[in-house]
Design an enzyme around this catalytic site. Structure first.
Site, mmCIF file in Angstrom:
data_model
loop_
_atom_site.group_PDB
_atom_site.id
_atom_site.type_symbol
_atom_site.label_atom_id
_atom_site.label_comp_id
_atom_site.label_asym_id
_atom_site.label_seq_id
_atom_site.Cartn_x
_atom_site.Cartn_y
_atom_site.Cartn_z
ATOM 1 N N ARG A 1 -8.369 8.440 5.438
ATOM 2 C CA ARG A 1 -7.926 7.280 4.648
ATOM 3 C C ARG A 1 -7.689 7.691 3.198
ATOM 4 N NH1 ARG A 1 -12.785 3.522 6.001
ATOM 5 N NH2 ARG A 1 -11.909 2.039 4.525
ATOM 6 N N ARG B 1 -22.031 0.705 3.862
ATOM 7 C CA ARG B 1 -21.402 -0.607 3.940
ATOM 8 C C ARG B 1 -21.573 -1.259 5.306
ATOM 9 N NH1 ARG B 1 -15.193 -1.497 2.266
ATOM 10 N NH2 ARG B 1 -14.713 -0.102 3.989
ATOM 11 N N ARG C 1 0.811 -1.195 0.000
ATOM 12 C CA ARG C 1 0.000 0.000 0.000
ATOM 13 C C ARG C 1 0.855 1.260 0.000
ATOM 14 N NH1 ARG C 1 -4.991 -1.006 2.504
ATOM 15 N NH2 ARG C 1 -6.165 0.852 2.976
HETATM 16 P P1 ATP Z 1 -11.570 -1.045 1.762
HETATM 17 O O1 ATP Z 1 -11.592 -2.236 2.654
HETATM 18 O O2 ATP Z 1 -12.874 -0.391 1.614
HETATM 19 O O3 ATP Z 1 -10.929 -1.308 0.442
HETATM 20 P P2 ATP Z 1 -9.333 0.160 3.015
HETATM 21 O O4 ATP Z 1 -8.436 -0.305 1.929
HETATM 22 O O5 ATP Z 1 -9.054 1.506 3.569
HETATM 23 O O6 ATP Z 1 -10.804 0.131 2.498
HETATM 24 P P3 ATP Z 1 -8.604 -2.087 4.602
HETATM 25 O O7 ATP Z 1 -7.772 -2.594 3.482
HETATM 26 O O8 ATP Z 1 -9.581 -3.001 5.169
HETATM 27 O O9 ATP Z 1 -9.406 -0.787 4.229
HETATM 28 O O10 ATP Z 1 -7.615 -1.517 5.712
HETATM 29 C C1 ATP Z 1 -8.107 -0.929 6.888
HETATM 30 C C2 ATP Z 1 -6.997 -0.184 7.585
HETATM 31 O O11 ATP Z 1 -5.930 -1.088 7.942
HETATM 32 C C3 ATP Z 1 -6.326 0.899 6.756
HETATM 33 O O12 ATP Z 1 -7.028 2.112 6.796
HETATM 34 C C4 ATP Z 1 -4.954 0.980 7.428
HETATM 35 O O13 ATP Z 1 -5.033 1.691 8.630
HETATM 36 C C5 ATP Z 1 -4.663 -0.459 7.781
HETATM 37 N N1 ATP Z 1 -3.925 -1.141 6.699
HETATM 38 C C6 ATP Z 1 -4.444 -2.050 5.828
HETATM 39 N N2 ATP Z 1 -3.516 -2.471 4.953
HETATM 40 C C7 ATP Z 1 -2.381 -1.806 5.267
HETATM 41 C C8 ATP Z 1 -1.049 -1.785 4.726
HETATM 42 N N3 ATP Z 1 -0.705 -2.551 3.678
HETATM 43 N N4 ATP Z 1 -0.145 -0.966 5.290
HETATM 44 C C9 ATP Z 1 -0.464 -0.202 6.345
HETATM 45 N N5 ATP Z 1 -1.681 -0.178 6.912
HETATM 46 C C10 ATP Z 1 -2.634 -0.955 6.395
#
Ligand code: ATP
Ligand code: MG
Length: 250
Positions: A177, A133, A94
């Site tokens: 976010r 959601r 990410r």
């Molecule tokens: P969605 O699930 O709707 O796609 P999203 O991508 O923001 O939204 P998640 O992927 O479920 O949500 O992640 C939730 C939270 O977990 C993020 O906002 C972040 O704080 C943390 N997180 C998730 N993946 C990572 C990562 N690869 N690196 C750092 N933090 C992360």
């Protein structure tokens, strides 16, 4: 035993709420492979109250990101255990730092990524989705009250357990976010765009022929659409044509 040559090693990226989890779940209904969702891994730590979970809880509530090295430890070790089997990563990497760590780990085992899908969803439609959601937290299954409601109100289709709102699915946290997506994830997308010999860029709202989308073997495929339903047939075609060995899910 030459399976590793055709092995699915793909990423699904996109802004928060772009439908990564929804699309991965749909793919899993078609084919058998492993999905690792970074957000689900973190939420599982939170519910088990591990040390990482305590840290993640604070970070997620704030709409921040966990440190790159922690994420690499968590997800990298899982990817290693998957070895030669087909996999898709949702939400990892990410940041540019995470991408570089993953790339070099894969390079060491002689296996580069095969496909990076970017779900390119306009921001104005996303907030609305996030607010609508509901999530089955143990599995990560998501529902949307307007276009993908659960069969029974407030209950998960598979287990019948109650659905809940994610703590970070509110206007304030979502704004943060999105900011971190622009600041941290855009540079990572740029990295994979540059790595890709050619880029496939499809507007799923106007391009009605998914067969066209599937042509070529670019590493980076950008799928632009307003809804998961618009994007889905294109995604399915790309995955089908790229990884024809995938077995259908039973
Ligand atoms: P969605 O699930 O709707 O796609 P999203 O991508 O923001 O939204 P998640 O992927 O479920 O949500 O992640 C939730 C939270 O977990 C993020 O906002 C972040 O704080 C943390 N997180 C998730 N993946 C990572 C990562 N690869 N690196 C750092 N933090 C992360
Ligand atoms: Mg997610």
């Amino acid at each position: 035993a030459r399976r590793s040559d055709s092995q699915m090693r793909m990423l699904i990226v996109g802004s928060p709420g772009s439908g990564k989890g929804t699309q991965s779940t749909r793919l899993l209904k078609e084919y058998s492979f492993s999905v690792l969702s970074a957000g689900d891994v973190l939420r599982s730590h939170i519910s088990r109250r591990t040390e990482i979970g305590q840290r993640a809880d604070a970070v997620i509530k704030q709409g921040g990101l966990m440190p790159d090295a922690v994420m690499m430890d968590l997800i990298g070790s899982e990817v290693k255990t998957l070895a030669d089997s087909d996999w898709l990563l949702d939400g990892f990497p990410r940041t540019l730092g995470q991408a570089e760590m993953l790339d070099s780990m894969l390079e060491q085992s002689g296996k580069a990524l095969r496909l990076v899908i970017n779900l390119d969803v306009p921001e104005d439609v996303i907030l609305d989705r996030i607010l609508q959601r509901w999530t089955h937290l143990p599995s990560g299954r998501v529902y949307n009250l307007s276009y993908n409601p659960p069969k029974v109100e407030g209950k998960d289709d598979v287990t019948g357990e109650p659905l809940s709102k994610r703590e970070d699915d509110n206007v304030e946290t979502f704004g943060k976010r999105l900011k971190s997506f622009h600041a941290q994830t855009e540079p990572m997308l740029e990295h994979y765009r540059k790595k890709s010999g050619s880029i496939v860029d499809v507007d799923c709202r106007s391009n009605t022929n998914p067969e066209e989308t599937a042509k070529g073997d670019a590493l980076f495929v950008n799928l632009k659409g307003d809804t998961s339903n618009q994007i889905w047939p294109h995604l399915l075609k790309v995955v089908q044509s790229r990884f024809p060995h995938l077995k259908s899910a039973t």
